[in-house]
Design a protein around this motif. Structure first.
Motif, mmCIF file in Angstrom:
data_model
loop_
_atom_site.group_PDB
_atom_site.id
_atom_site.type_symbol
_atom_site.label_atom_id
_atom_site.label_comp_id
_atom_site.label_asym_id
_atom_site.label_seq_id
_atom_site.Cartn_x
_atom_site.Cartn_y
_atom_site.Cartn_z
ATOM 1 N N ARG A 184 9.384 -49.012 41.100
ATOM 2 C CA ARG A 184 9.294 -47.500 41.446
ATOM 3 C C ARG A 184 8.725 -46.778 39.930
ATOM 4 N N ASN A 185 8.035 -45.586 39.904
ATOM 5 C CA ASN A 185 7.707 -45.102 39.076
ATOM 6 C C ASN A 185 9.231 -43.922 38.380
ATOM 7 N N MET A 186 9.050 -43.504 37.290
ATOM 8 C CA MET A 186 10.897 -42.520 37.524
ATOM 9 C C MET A 186 10.467 -41.918 35.997
ATOM 10 N N THR A 187 10.796 -40.659 35.900
ATOM 11 C CA THR A 187 10.868 -39.669 34.639
ATOM 12 C C THR A 187 12.138 -40.095 34.169
ATOM 13 N N ASP B 31 15.706 -38.096 43.743
ATOM 14 C CA ASP B 31 17.050 -38.844 43.410
ATOM 15 C C ASP B 31 17.357 -39.459 41.768
ATOM 16 N N LEU B 32 18.544 -39.670 41.647
ATOM 17 C CA LEU B 32 19.232 -40.356 40.094
ATOM 18 C C LEU B 32 19.078 -41.676 40.667
ATOM 19 N N VAL B 33 18.506 -41.957 39.495
ATOM 20 C CA VAL B 33 18.316 -43.946 39.175
ATOM 21 C C VAL B 33 19.490 -43.932 37.847
ATOM 22 N N PHE B 34 19.857 -42.951 36.953
ATOM 23 C CA PHE B 34 21.091 -43.989 36.460
ATOM 24 C C PHE B 34 20.724 -42.357 34.554
ATOM 25 N N MET B 35 22.383 -42.192 34.415
ATOM 26 C CA MET B 35 22.844 -41.475 33.845
ATOM 27 C C MET B 35 23.637 -41.254 32.342
ATOM 28 N N GLU C 241 8.934 -33.260 29.402
ATOM 29 C CA GLU C 241 8.698 -33.437 31.134
ATOM 30 C C GLU C 241 8.118 -34.519 31.166
ATOM 31 N N THR C 242 6.079 -34.864 30.586
ATOM 32 C CA THR C 242 5.251 -35.390 30.813
ATOM 33 C C THR C 242 5.617 -37.627 30.486
ATOM 34 N N CYS C 243 7.166 -37.221 30.430
ATOM 35 C CA CYS C 243 7.220 -38.956 30.164
ATOM 36 C C CYS C 243 8.108 -39.753 31.998
ATOM 37 N N GLN C 244 6.741 -40.459 32.381
ATOM 38 C CA GLN C 244 7.431 -41.003 33.723
ATOM 39 C C GLN C 244 6.778 -42.924 33.128
ATOM 40 N N ILE C 245 7.796 -43.246 33.732
ATOM 41 C CA ILE C 245 7.183 -44.857 33.962
ATOM 42 C C ILE C 245 7.317 -45.192 34.522
ATOM 43 N N VAL C 246 7.295 -46.583 34.527
ATOM 44 C CA VAL C 246 7.004 -47.765 35.535
ATOM 45 C C VAL C 246 8.679 -48.052 36.067
ATOM 46 N N SER C 247 9.488 -48.498 36.553
ATOM 47 C CA SER C 247 11.047 -49.044 36.067
ATOM 48 C C SER C 247 10.874 -50.554 36.139
ATOM 49 N N ARG C 248 11.899 -50.978 35.653
ATOM 50 C CA ARG C 248 11.804 -52.795 36.144
ATOM 51 C C ARG C 248 11.924 -53.058 37.686
ATOM 52 N N TRP D 7 15.004 -40.649 36.899
ATOM 53 C CA TRP D 7 15.195 -39.895 38.264
ATOM 54 C C TRP D 7 13.516 -40.265 38.829
ATOM 55 N N PHE D 8 13.698 -40.946 40.351
ATOM 56 C CA PHE D 8 12.653 -41.181 40.602
ATOM 57 C C PHE D 8 11.938 -40.003 41.401
ATOM 58 N N PRO D 9 10.607 -40.249 41.592
ATOM 59 C CA PRO D 9 9.718 -39.094 41.852
ATOM 60 C C PRO D 9 10.450 -38.071 43.659
#
Length: 230
Positions: free
Chosen positions: A186-189, A212-216, A176-183, A207-209
């Protein structure tokens, strides 16, 4: 991993196919501690090879065999042909497996190229994942070997996947610590779960903070890859 390259967008997971491995977060949480780094050769013996989810795809209802649409919550599944091979990449720590997926079969368009690198972290074995900034010729061993860190996107220890042994399978899940910056900036997990057994199962999401789902990927519970005889 950065599955945004796969040309898929927000969807919600749905358990719609029988026979797909169950990989709920609850099960992963109850899994044993990561296997010792001495288990590296077990991974290297089991992972490399050629895989396909053709059987899963053919068994799916026709209404799932659709391109995911932006904003759609409808489940979906596509056909992926996947190759995993052990390679030498001096710039990357650990033992490296390069992977290439193609949509619609062996000769289809490339949907992803990644490096999975297995290394010791303390007494445990973990897997780092790297995305390639530019597509390369997957058959060119020299091109793969010459990859530099500047050619790759990596996320460090916070996104390293512990390798766990569960019965006759190897399981990996992004912490769960895997938080990155999307292209998009925005921050994304990131979330991903992988099982290596007689075949291979794979699912991934972002997922955004806000929740909201970004992709699956995929739009069902998981890809169910089976080994393909060469």
């Amino acid at each position: 991993m950065q599955a945004i390259d796969l040309k898929v967008r927000p969807i919600l997971v749905a358990s719609v196919l029988a026979g797909v491995f169950s990989l709920s977060g609850c099960e992963i949480a109850k899994a044993p501690a990561p296997i010792a780094s001495s288990g590296l050769e077990v991974v290297m013996e089991r992972l490399p090879g050629t895989y396909s989810n053709q059987v899963q795809y053919q068994a799916a209802p026709d209404d799932l065999k659709v391109e995911p649409q932006i904003g759609s919550e409808a489940p979906w599944i596509d056909y992926q042909f996947a190759e995993f091979k052990r390679v030498d990449v001096p710039a990357v720590s650990g033992e490296v497996v390069a992977l290439q997926w193609r949509r619609q079969g062996r000769e289809g368009p490339i949907s992803r190229q990644r490096l999975w690198a297995f290394r010791s972290l303390g007494d445990a074995l973990v897997m780092d994942f790297y995305s390639l900034k530019s597509e390369i010729d997957f058959t060119d061993e020299a091109a793969i070997s010459s990859l530099a860190l500047e050619d790759l996107i990596s996320y460090g220890d916070k996104c390293a996947l512990p390798v766990r042994s569960v019965e006759d399978e190897l399981r990996m899940a992004i912490p769960e610590t895997c938080q990155i910056v999307s292209r998009s900036g925005r921050n994304m997990t990131l979330s991903a779960e992988i099982t290596i057994g007689e075949g291979l199962t794979y699912k991934e999401s972002g997922w955004f903070p806000s929740g909201d789902l970004v992709f699956m990927v995929p739009g069902i519970e998981a890809y169910a890859f089976e080994r393909v005889e060469e």
